[in-house]
Every structure is written in structure tokens, then in C-alpha cells.
Design a protein around this motif. Structure first.
Motif, PDB file in Angstrom:
ATOM      1  N   TYR A  30       0.842  -1.205   0.000  1.00 28.20           N
ATOM      2  CA  TYR A  30       0.000   0.000   0.000  1.00 28.20           C
ATOM      3  C   TYR A  30       0.876   1.254   0.000  1.00 28.20           C
ATOM      4  O   TYR A  30       0.648   2.182  -0.775  1.00 28.20           O
ATOM      5  CB  TYR A  30      -0.942   0.001   1.208  1.00 28.20           C
ATOM      6  N   SER A  31       1.879   1.289   0.858  1.00 29.95           N
ATOM      7  CA  SER A  31       2.755   2.456   0.951  1.00 29.95           C
ATOM      8  C   SER A  31       3.502   2.711  -0.351  1.00 29.95           C
ATOM      9  O   SER A  31       3.667   3.870  -0.758  1.00 29.95           O
ATOM     10  CB  SER A  31       3.746   2.285   2.103  1.00 29.95           C
ATOM     11  N   LEU A  32       3.952   1.643  -1.010  1.00 24.97           N
ATOM     12  CA  LEU A  32       4.641   1.802  -2.298  1.00 24.97           C
ATOM     13  C   LEU A  32       3.714   2.415  -3.341  1.00 24.97           C
ATOM     14  O   LEU A  32       4.089   3.367  -4.036  1.00 24.97           O
ATOM     15  CB  LEU A  32       5.174   0.456  -2.786  1.00 24.97           C
ATOM     16  N   TYR A  33       2.516   1.879  -3.459  1.00 26.09           N
ATOM     17  CA  TYR A  33       1.555   2.431  -4.416  1.00 26.09           C
ATOM     18  C   TYR A  33       1.183   3.872  -4.044  1.00 26.09           C
ATOM     19  O   TYR A  33       1.126   4.751  -4.904  1.00 26.09           O
ATOM     20  CB  TYR A  33       0.284   1.585  -4.482  1.00 26.09           C
ATOM     21  N   GLU A  34       0.913   4.091  -2.772  1.00 26.21           N
ATOM     22  CA  GLU A  34       0.492   5.422  -2.321  1.00 26.21           C
ATOM     23  C   GLU A  34       1.546   6.471  -2.673  1.00 26.21           C
ATOM     24  O   GLU A  34       1.223   7.539  -3.204  1.00 26.21           O
ATOM     25  CB  GLU A  34       0.244   5.393  -0.811  1.00 26.21           C
ATOM     26  N   GLU A  35       2.791   6.175  -2.377  1.00 27.38           N
ATOM     27  CA  GLU A  35       3.875   7.114  -2.663  1.00 27.38           C
ATOM     28  C   GLU A  35       4.046   7.332  -4.165  1.00 27.38           C
ATOM     29  O   GLU A  35       4.263   8.458  -4.621  1.00 27.38           O
ATOM     30  CB  GLU A  35       5.188   6.602  -2.046  1.00 27.38           C
ATOM     31  N   ALA A  36       3.941   6.279  -4.931  1.00 25.72           N
ATOM     32  CA  ALA A  36       4.189   6.370  -6.373  1.00 25.72           C
ATOM     33  C   ALA A  36       3.115   7.145  -7.123  1.00 25.72           C
ATOM     34  O   ALA A  36       3.422   7.876  -8.058  1.00 25.72           O
ATOM     35  CB  ALA A  36       4.321   4.968  -6.970  1.00 25.72           C
ATOM     36  N   ILE A  37       1.861   6.994  -6.714  1.00 24.17           N
ATOM     37  CA  ILE A  37       0.792   7.602  -7.511  1.00 24.17           C
ATOM     38  C   ILE A  37       0.184   8.856  -6.881  1.00 24.17           C
ATOM     39  O   ILE A  37      -0.778   9.409  -7.415  1.00 24.17           O
ATOM     40  CB  ILE A  37      -0.316   6.582  -7.841  1.00 24.17           C
ATOM     41  N   LYS A  38       0.765   9.342  -5.802  1.00 21.67           N
ATOM     42  CA  LYS A  38       0.162  10.487  -5.101  1.00 21.67           C
ATOM     43  C   LYS A  38       0.074  11.738  -5.966  1.00 21.67           C
ATOM     44  O   LYS A  38      -0.824  12.556  -5.770  1.00 21.67           O
ATOM     45  CB  LYS A  38       0.912  10.781  -3.803  1.00 21.67           C
ATOM     46  N   ASP A  39       0.958  11.909  -6.909  1.00 24.64           N
ATOM     47  CA  ASP A  39       0.951  13.114  -7.731  1.00 24.64           C
ATOM     48  C   ASP A  39       0.333  12.909  -9.115  1.00 24.64           C
ATOM     49  O   ASP A  39       0.302  13.844  -9.909  1.00 24.64           O
ATOM     50  CB  ASP A  39       2.378  13.648  -7.881  1.00 24.64           C
ATOM     51  N   PHE A  40      -0.126  11.711  -9.400  1.00 22.52           N
ATOM     52  CA  PHE A  40      -0.756  11.456 -10.701  1.00 22.52           C
ATOM     53  C   PHE A  40      -2.158  12.052 -10.724  1.00 22.52           C
ATOM     54  O   PHE A  40      -2.899  11.952  -9.743  1.00 22.52           O
ATOM     55  CB  PHE A  40      -0.852   9.959 -10.995  1.00 22.52           C
ATOM     56  N   ILE A  63      -5.172   8.872 -11.649  1.00 25.34           N
ATOM     57  CA  ILE A  63      -5.504   7.773 -10.744  1.00 25.34           C
ATOM     58  C   ILE A  63      -5.310   8.231  -9.297  1.00 25.34           C
ATOM     59  O   ILE A  63      -4.377   8.982  -9.006  1.00 25.34           O
ATOM     60  CB  ILE A  63      -4.634   6.529 -11.046  1.00 25.34           C
ATOM     61  N   LYS A  64      -6.220   7.814  -8.455  1.00 26.47           N
ATOM     62  CA  LYS A  64      -6.116   8.123  -7.026  1.00 26.47           C
ATOM     63  C   LYS A  64      -6.360   6.857  -6.225  1.00 26.47           C
ATOM     64  O   LYS A  64      -7.243   6.069  -6.534  1.00 26.47           O
ATOM     65  CB  LYS A  64      -7.140   9.181  -6.612  1.00 26.47           C
ATOM     66  N   ILE A  65      -5.570   6.685  -5.196  1.00 26.23           N
ATOM     67  CA  ILE A  65      -5.727   5.521  -4.330  1.00 26.23           C
ATOM     68  C   ILE A  65      -6.856   5.794  -3.330  1.00 26.23           C
ATOM     69  O   ILE A  65      -7.034   6.934  -2.887  1.00 26.23           O
ATOM     70  CB  ILE A  65      -4.392   5.209  -3.608  1.00 26.23           C
ATOM     71  N   ILE A  66      -7.628   4.790  -3.027  1.00 30.88           N
ATOM     72  CA  ILE A  66      -8.660   4.925  -1.996  1.00 30.88           C
ATOM     73  C   ILE A  66      -7.949   4.812  -0.649  1.00 30.88           C
ATOM     74  O   ILE A  66      -7.282   3.817  -0.361  1.00 30.88           O
ATOM     75  CB  ILE A  66      -9.756   3.861  -2.166  1.00 30.88           C
ATOM     76  N   ASP A  67      -8.070   5.865   0.131  1.00 31.72           N
ATOM     77  CA  ASP A  67      -7.329   5.965   1.384  1.00 31.72           C
ATOM     78  C   ASP A  67      -7.642   4.832   2.357  1.00 31.72           C
ATOM     79  O   ASP A  67      -8.791   4.441   2.523  1.00 31.72           O
ATOM     80  CB  ASP A  67      -7.627   7.294   2.077  1.00 31.72           C
ATOM     81  N   VAL A  68      -6.578   4.369   2.976  1.00 26.34           N
ATOM     82  CA  VAL A  68      -6.660   3.373   4.035  1.00 26.34           C
ATOM     83  C   VAL A  68      -5.765   3.860   5.162  1.00 26.34           C
ATOM     84  O   VAL A  68      -4.640   4.305   4.922  1.00 26.34           O
ATOM     85  CB  VAL A  68      -6.161   1.989   3.535  1.00 26.34           C
ATOM     86  N   ASN A  69      -6.239   3.805   6.376  1.00 25.58           N
ATOM     87  CA  ASN A  69      -5.434   4.160   7.530  1.00 25.58           C
ATOM     88  C   ASN A  69      -4.683   2.901   7.959  1.00 25.58           C
ATOM     89  O   ASN A  69      -5.233   2.063   8.671  1.00 25.58           O
ATOM     90  CB  ASN A  69      -6.308   4.689   8.665  1.00 25.58           C
ATOM     91  N   ILE A  70      -3.436   2.766   7.494  1.00 19.87           N
ATOM     92  CA  ILE A  70      -2.713   1.511   7.725  1.00 19.87           C
ATOM     93  C   ILE A  70      -2.333   1.293   9.189  1.00 19.87           C
ATOM     94  O   ILE A  70      -1.870   0.221   9.544  1.00 19.87           O
ATOM     95  CB  ILE A  70      -1.489   1.351   6.803  1.00 19.87           C
ATOM     96  N   LYS A  71      -2.575   2.285  10.024  1.00 17.56           N
ATOM     97  CA  LYS A  71      -2.363   2.073  11.463  1.00 17.56           C
ATOM     98  C   LYS A  71      -3.449   1.152  12.024  1.00 17.56           C
ATOM     99  O   LYS A  71      -3.194   0.350  12.919  1.00 17.56           O
ATOM    100  CB  LYS A  71      -2.366   3.414  12.197  1.00 17.56           C
ATOM    101  N   TYR A  72      -4.661   1.255  11.455  1.00 17.46           N
ATOM    102  CA  TYR A  72      -5.795   0.499  11.983  1.00 17.46           C
ATOM    103  C   TYR A  72      -6.386  -0.507  10.990  1.00 17.46           C
ATOM    104  O   TYR A  72      -7.191  -1.335  11.387  1.00 17.46           O
ATOM    105  CB  TYR A  72      -6.908   1.464  12.420  1.00 17.46           C
ATOM    106  N   GLU A  73      -6.047  -0.389   9.724  1.00 16.54           N
ATOM    107  CA  GLU A  73      -6.635  -1.250   8.698  1.00 16.54           C
ATOM    108  C   GLU A  73      -5.539  -2.014   7.955  1.00 16.54           C
ATOM    109  O   GLU A  73      -4.401  -1.553   7.865  1.00 16.54           O
ATOM    110  CB  GLU A  73      -7.405  -0.411   7.675  1.00 16.54           C
ATOM    111  N   VAL A  74      -5.905  -3.146   7.404  1.00 17.37           N
ATOM    112  CA  VAL A  74      -4.978  -3.924   6.585  1.00 17.37           C
ATOM    113  C   VAL A  74      -5.436  -3.810   5.134  1.00 17.37           C
ATOM    114  O   VAL A  74      -6.497  -4.305   4.770  1.00 17.37           O
ATOM    115  CB  VAL A  74      -4.951  -5.406   7.008  1.00 17.37           C
ATOM    116  N   PRO A  75      -4.635  -3.144   4.303  1.00 21.92           N
ATOM    117  CA  PRO A  75      -5.015  -2.967   2.902  1.00 21.92           C
ATOM    118  C   PRO A  75      -4.682  -4.214   2.077  1.00 21.92           C
ATOM    119  O   PRO A  75      -3.689  -4.263   1.349  1.00 21.92           O
ATOM    120  CB  PRO A  75      -4.174  -1.766   2.464  1.00 21.92           C
ATOM    121  N   ILE A  76      -5.525  -5.212   2.193  1.00 20.92           N
ATOM    122  CA  ILE A  76      -5.259  -6.465   1.486  1.00 20.92           C
ATOM    123  C   ILE A  76      -5.261  -6.235  -0.019  1.00 20.92           C
ATOM    124  O   ILE A  76      -4.404  -6.744  -0.735  1.00 20.92           O
ATOM    125  CB  ILE A  76      -6.277  -7.541   1.888  1.00 20.92           C
ATOM    126  N   TYR A  77      -6.216  -5.445  -0.492  1.00 18.91           N
ATOM    127  CA  TYR A  77      -6.286  -5.110  -1.917  1.00 18.91           C
ATOM    128  C   TYR A  77      -6.173  -3.605  -2.075  1.00 18.91           C
ATOM    129  O   TYR A  77      -6.741  -2.856  -1.284  1.00 18.91           O
ATOM    130  CB  TYR A  77      -7.599  -5.611  -2.523  1.00 18.91           C
TER     131      TYR A  77
END
Length: 129
Positions: free
Chosen positions: A22-32, A35-49
Motif C-alpha cells: 500500500y505504501s509503495l503504491y500510495e507514494e508512487a501515484i500520489k501526484d498522478f 488515478i487516485k488511491i482509496i485511502d486506508v489508515n494503515i495504522k488500523y486497517e490492513v489494505p489487502i487489496y
């Protein structure tokens, strides 16, 4: 039962792996813009997909497919099921996600090298649009 115990013993590793993806995708596409990533709070959630939104989904999915990247669409909105009376004006957010969202290659068994490949292809697409 033994297989289940083995999988449970690997849960922390798999959770950590999903969060890294999730962090790799989030960092890579943040300025595109496309496409936008659907936010996940990785402190409390597990971004399986890794779910994303693109107003140009059809074109982007075609491009990714041509590069050998398979994506998954989200299941159709429940209110669009044939056995339920449809009123397309009742759930505009659901319709939006139904039309524009999809899942990038991800999951606990997805390799980091494959994620990096997908990111590279997304960067290539970004240069073309």
C-alpha cells in the motif's frame, strides 16, 4: 488444520507485507492526475487489496492489460443486481465507484518486484497522458 496454523503464524508478516505494498503504491501515484488511491489508515486497517479510482478507467485498464498487468474490477454495486428494483439515482457514490474503481495487483502473496513493475508501467502511462 496444520495448514491453518501455519497461515496464522505468518499473519504479522503478511499484514506488514500488505502495508508495504500500500505504501509503495500510495507514494508512487500520489501526484498522478489520472488515478487516485482509496485511502486506508494503515495504522488500523490492513489494505489487502489496493483499490483505486480513475475517471479514465477503461483506457487505463486497456493500457495495463497490453503491458501484461491484470487488474480486477470491484464487484458491481448491490443495488444494480437484477433481482433488486433499480433506482440509479438513489446511490450516486456507489455508481461512481462502480464506474471508475478497480484493484491494482496486490494482496499478501503479491511480490514487491511485481508491484514495482506495475508502478513503472503507471509512470509510463503518466508520461503519455
Amino acid at each position: 488444520m496444520a495448514i491453518g496454523k501455519i497461515q496464522v503464524s505468518k499473519r504479522k508478516e503478511k499484514i506488514s507485507h500488505c502495508k508495504k505494498i500500500y505504501s509503495l503504491y500510495e507514494e508512487a501515484i500520489k501526484d498522478f492526475d489520472f488515478i487516485k488511491i482509496i485511502d486506508v489508515n494503515i495504522k488500523y486497517e490492513v489494505p489487502i487489496y489496493i483499490e483505486v479510482i480513475s475517471k479514465k478507467r477503461k483506457r487505463l485498464v486497456k493500457f495495463l492489460s497490453e503491458k501484461g498487468i491484470n487488474i480486477n474490477l470491484l464487484p458491481p454495486s448491490l443495488h444494480l443486481s437484477k433481482h433488486i428494483k433499480q433506482d440509479k439515482n438513489v446511490f450516486p457514490n456507489s455508481l461512481y465507484y462502480n464506474k471508475h474503481s478497480f484493484i491494482l495487483p496486490s494482496g499478501p502473496n503479491q511480490s514487491i518486484s511485481n508491484v514495482n513493475y506495475v508502478i513503472g508501467i503507471l509512470k509510463e502511462y503518466n508520461e503519455k497522458v
